[in-house]
Design a protein around this motif. Structure first.
Motif, PDB file in Angstrom:
ATOM      1  N   THR A 392       0.824  -1.196   0.000  1.00 56.30           N
ATOM      2  CA  THR A 392       0.000   0.000   0.000  1.00 56.30           C
ATOM      3  C   THR A 392       0.861   1.251   0.000  1.00 56.30           C
ATOM      4  OG1 THR A 392      -1.505  -1.243   1.360  1.00 56.30           O
ATOM      5  CG2 THR A 392      -1.926   1.098   1.184  1.00 56.30           C
ATOM      6  N   LYS A 393       1.799   1.295   0.957  1.00 54.87           N
ATOM      7  CA  LYS A 393       2.493   2.543   1.238  1.00 54.87           C
ATOM      8  C   LYS A 393       3.648   2.789   0.248  1.00 54.87           C
ATOM      9  CE  LYS A 393       2.422   5.810   4.281  1.00 54.87           C
ATOM     10  NZ  LYS A 393       1.639   6.938   3.907  1.00 54.87           N
ATOM     11  N   ASP A 394       4.427   1.776   0.002  1.00 56.43           N
ATOM     12  CA  ASP A 394       5.624   2.005  -0.806  1.00 56.43           C
ATOM     13  C   ASP A 394       5.406   1.721  -2.286  1.00 56.43           C
ATOM     14  OD1 ASP A 394       6.636   2.417   1.667  1.00 56.43           O
ATOM     15  OD2 ASP A 394       7.586   0.448   1.830  1.00 56.43           O
ATOM     16  N   ASN A 395       4.605   0.707  -2.602  1.00 60.16           N
ATOM     17  CA  ASN A 395       4.516   0.278  -3.998  1.00 60.16           C
ATOM     18  C   ASN A 395       3.178   0.563  -4.653  1.00 60.16           C
ATOM     19  OD1 ASN A 395       7.164  -1.060  -3.871  1.00 60.16           O
ATOM     20  ND2 ASN A 395       6.110  -2.306  -2.368  1.00 60.16           N
ATOM     21  N   ARG A 396       2.224   1.025  -3.868  1.00 60.80           N
ATOM     22  CA  ARG A 396       0.905   1.419  -4.388  1.00 60.80           C
ATOM     23  C   ARG A 396       0.238   0.327  -5.218  1.00 60.80           C
ATOM     24  NH1 ARG A 396       0.955   7.586  -5.883  1.00 60.80           N
ATOM     25  NH2 ARG A 396       2.162   8.405  -4.167  1.00 60.80           N
TER      26      ARG A 396
END
Lengths: 433, 301
Positions: A392-396
């Motif tokens: 979620t946060k780094d790779n979307r």
């Protein structure tokens, strides 16, 4: 035609008109106001639900320095869900309106008179107390809990992900169960998922059991009759539980630092090792460190709970056993241990579920590292929940994160349901009433 | 027959000798066991306290890097504590976290208590559906709806505000807390409030004077866990807050050492000590309520 049928049909066409026919003008006004509100909101409801189905049609257009905003699929989806529930509420009101008209019409058929305004008002105020209290909570829970969960669930059926489907620049589309198929069919996802899931299960089992039995051992030791100053010992062992977990984890992360950490420095100075031990940069080593640190963090919790149980065993019970000739060993094996295990078993299951989703230990200690080249967006020590976070946060990769969340939910929900079904609470008749 | 007689008339001296030999070996075994017990206790105590002693030592170290952070500082200094207040935004983080923790505690306890009270004491249409939804909602991992929450807060203009974070914490835990408190309230006999009702007490009065005092233990537990959450949680502040003055301690401390250089280590150590000390004291003092609450939750949730 019977009065009840007529009132029902009237209310079905113009809300509240059936109530008016029944002579209940206050109700009629309220229901009619409901219909006016529906007419007023009707365009919004329609466009909201339409947006939920299409997830936007006009893309954002960049024309030189001019940006023409298109539809934002995410916002459309959230408001779509919201309007869907508004529509459902109107539908419920509509059905209630008809049923109420029919019910009171039936009273008139039987020759009785429906409630007068004052009587009706007293009845409503008396009955609505629970709803009035619950209303703020229901609204808040809907916005901050239900809506996000539904959204998170629906995302699994879209292509919301980097690099090509990120609102507001692009639109996202419904893709059906394609993501689930990818997760289980594409080797790239499949391998990572299999590896991470396996490690998550191993982690949850070993971490729970080491802490449980470590706690049991320490509780027995501290409460043994040989030990004096029980309070003193107990206060020491309870420290890891009392300290904020994040702080302890960050401390450990530094202690086990491969290059500069005090543990390696100490071992080198004492000539025990020549080369630094790669505590956190070797996959196996990192896993061992995680278990050790988690033991440090986790055993005091069980120790505290079990001590609580042990001290609450009535003395008469133990004395009676002694009179019957039980030795200290018998006493422990036949009375203390079964009682402790019986009352801490639910904690064991809850703790397993907690460890399955133990974000903090993994994220703060190793950050999921060391890097695993054969994994997609995950490291060797990543468990499902930290992988979801990274997705979620780094790779979307929101769509895959959502697929995974659903799988995690299924696991956690089955554990909780199992735990719930076996508790006394469920067997009590009163539980759900 | 003869053997039996011999057994009965066996010389008393022999018996005594055996008994004393037995009791000596027994005593030796006792001593060894006691020594082993204490040895294990000491080893575990060392294992438990080592990181704590180290971080306290490190916070008083003169240098600033991790490498130089030793157990016993050579030239002890309190300068890192001063730095924390002059060079970093630590005081803001502390105040923010404390504020968020307190408001979160109050809001969450009031909302969950009222909800639980209504569910345990009133009969109304939709009660079963409501209870079932609560039961299902409390099973979801709290950050499953992370992305939606971000967008909702954005639409409500609550991004980078403490209100947004407080609402996330307080409301997010309502399903679980309600379930927990409802379980506890169901064990308080209904005859108590029925008696009060017969005496003419209103719903509000029954709640304030009968139910509330009796449910203090479980409320203490809920309050404490809600108070603790913001001190440890990392995910939501990272998601919602962006300006450094508004951050909470978890984010501030994490950022302090997540850079690769590790040059802030001793300042981090000082910060860690200042966070850990009050929380630890609070926990140790209130552990009775914590244990009660957890056991109640285990048998109900």
């Amino acid at each position: 035609m019977k009065k009840s049928t007529r009132a029902g049909i009237m209310s079905a066409i113009v809300w509240g008109s059936g109530q008016l026919a029944n002579g209940q003008w206050a109700k009629a006004v309220i229901f009619f106001a409901g219909q006016l509100m529906l007419l007023f909101f009707f365009p919004s409801v329609c466009s909201g639900i339409y947006g939920l189905f299409t997830l936007g049609e006009t893309k954002m257009v960049v024309n030189g320095s001019k940006v023409v905003m298109g539809d934002n699929s995410i916002i459309l989806m959230i408001f779509g869900i919201l309007w869907f529930f508004v529509a459902a509420a109107f539908l419920l009101l509509y059905i209630f309106n008809i049923r109420d008209a029919v019910k009171n019409g039936r009273l008139r058929d039987e020759g009785k008179t429906p409630l007068k305004v004052r009587e009706w008002w007293n009845k409503v105020t008396d009955r609505s107390f629970p709803y009035l209290i619950l209303l703020p909570t229901i609204i808040l829970v809907f916005i901050f809990v239900v809506l996000p969960i539904l959204f998170g669930f629906l995302i699994a059926f879209t292509n919301y992900s980097a690099p090509d489907h990120l609102p507001p620049k692009n639109l996202i589309d419904w893709v059906g169960i394609q993501n689930f198929i990818d997760m289980f069919k594409l080797p790239m996802w499949n391998d990572t998922f299999g590896g991470v899931l396996l490690w998550t299960i191993i982690w949850a089992f070993i971490s729970t059991f080491t802490c449980f039995f470590g706690g049991l051992l320490m509780a027995c030791l501290v409460n043994s009759r040989r030990v004096r100053f029980k309070r003193f010992w107990r206060s020491i062992y309870i420290l890891p539980w009392a300290m904020p977990g994040m702080v302890s984890l960050l401390i450990f992360r530094n202690m086990f630092n491969g290059q500069f950490g005090p543990i390696n420095t100490f071992l080198r100075q004492a000539n025990i090792i020549e080369q630094n031990i790669p505590w956190l940069s070797d996959a196996l080593m990192a896993k061992i460190v995680i278990f050790i640190v988690n033991f440090w963090l986790g055993f005091p919790y069980f120790m505290a709970m079990m001590t609580g149980v042990m001290t609450s065993i009535p003395n008469e019970l133990l004395e009676a056993a002694r009179i019957d000739g039980a030795t200290a060993k018998d006493e422990f094996r036949r009375i203390t241990l079964p009682l402790v295990l019986y009352s801490t078993a639910p904690l064991l299951i809850m703790s397993f579920a907690g460890n399955f989703n133990n974000f903090n230990v993994i994220y703060f200690l190793t950050n999921g590292n060391p890097i695993n080249p054969s994994y997609k967006f995950a490291g060797s020590t990543d468990i499902l929940i930290t992988w979801i976070y990274k997705l979620t946060k780094d790779n979307r990769q929101f769509q895959m994160a959502s697929v995974m969340s659903i799988l995690v939910f299924v696991v956690i929900a089955s554990i909780s349901t199992f735990n719930f079904l076996r508790t006394r609470a469920f067997k009590e008749e009163d539980m759900m009433s | 027959m003869d053997t039996l007689k011999a057994q009965i008339e066996s010389p008393p001296a022999y018996n005594m000798e055996r008994q004393s030999a037995f009791s000596i070996s027994h005593a030796v075994a006792e001593v060894i066991k006691t020594i082993l017990t204490y040895a294990l206790l000491c080893i575990m105590a060392l294992f438990v306290t080592l990181p704590i002693v180290w971080i306290i030592g490190a916070s008083f170290n003169n240098a600033s890097s991790l490498l130089s952070a030793t157990f016993l500082p050579k030239n002890p200094t309190a300068s890192h504590y001063v730095e924390l207040f002059t060079k970093t935004k630590f005081p803001y983080w502390y105040a923010n976290t404390f504020k968020i923790a307190c408001i979160n505690m109050v809001v969450s306890v009031i909302l969950s208590m009222l909800t639980a009270y209504v569910f345990s004491r009133f009969h109304f249409v939709g009660k079963k559906a409501g209870l079932l939804s609560i039961l299902i909602l409390q099973m979801f991992p709290s950050f499953m709806g992370m992305m939606a929450l971000y967008n909702i807060l954005w639409q409500l203009n609550l991004l980078d505000t403490h209100l947004g974070l407080i609402l996330t914490y307080a409301v997010g835990q309502i399903p679980y807390n309600t379930w927990l408190i409802k379980g506890y309230l169901s064990n308080i006999p209904k005859s108590l409030d029925e008696a009060a009702k017969l005496d003419g007490a209103s719903n509000t009065r029954i709640f304030v004077q009968v139910i509330f005092p009796l449910s203090k233990p479980i409320l203490t537990f809920v309050a404490l866990s809600q108070f603790m959450a913001p001190w440890m949680d990392f995910i939501f502040p990272r998601l919602i807050l962006s300006s450094s003055k508004k951050m909470t301690l978890a984010i501030g401390l994490y950022d302090m050492i997540s850079s690769d250089t590790n040059n802030n280590f001793t300042t981090f150590a000082a910060g860690a000590v200042l966070v850990a000390v009050p929380i630890t004291i609070l926990y140790v003092c209130l552990q009775k309520y914590l244990i009660q609450g957890i056991m109640a939750g285990a048998n109900k949730a």
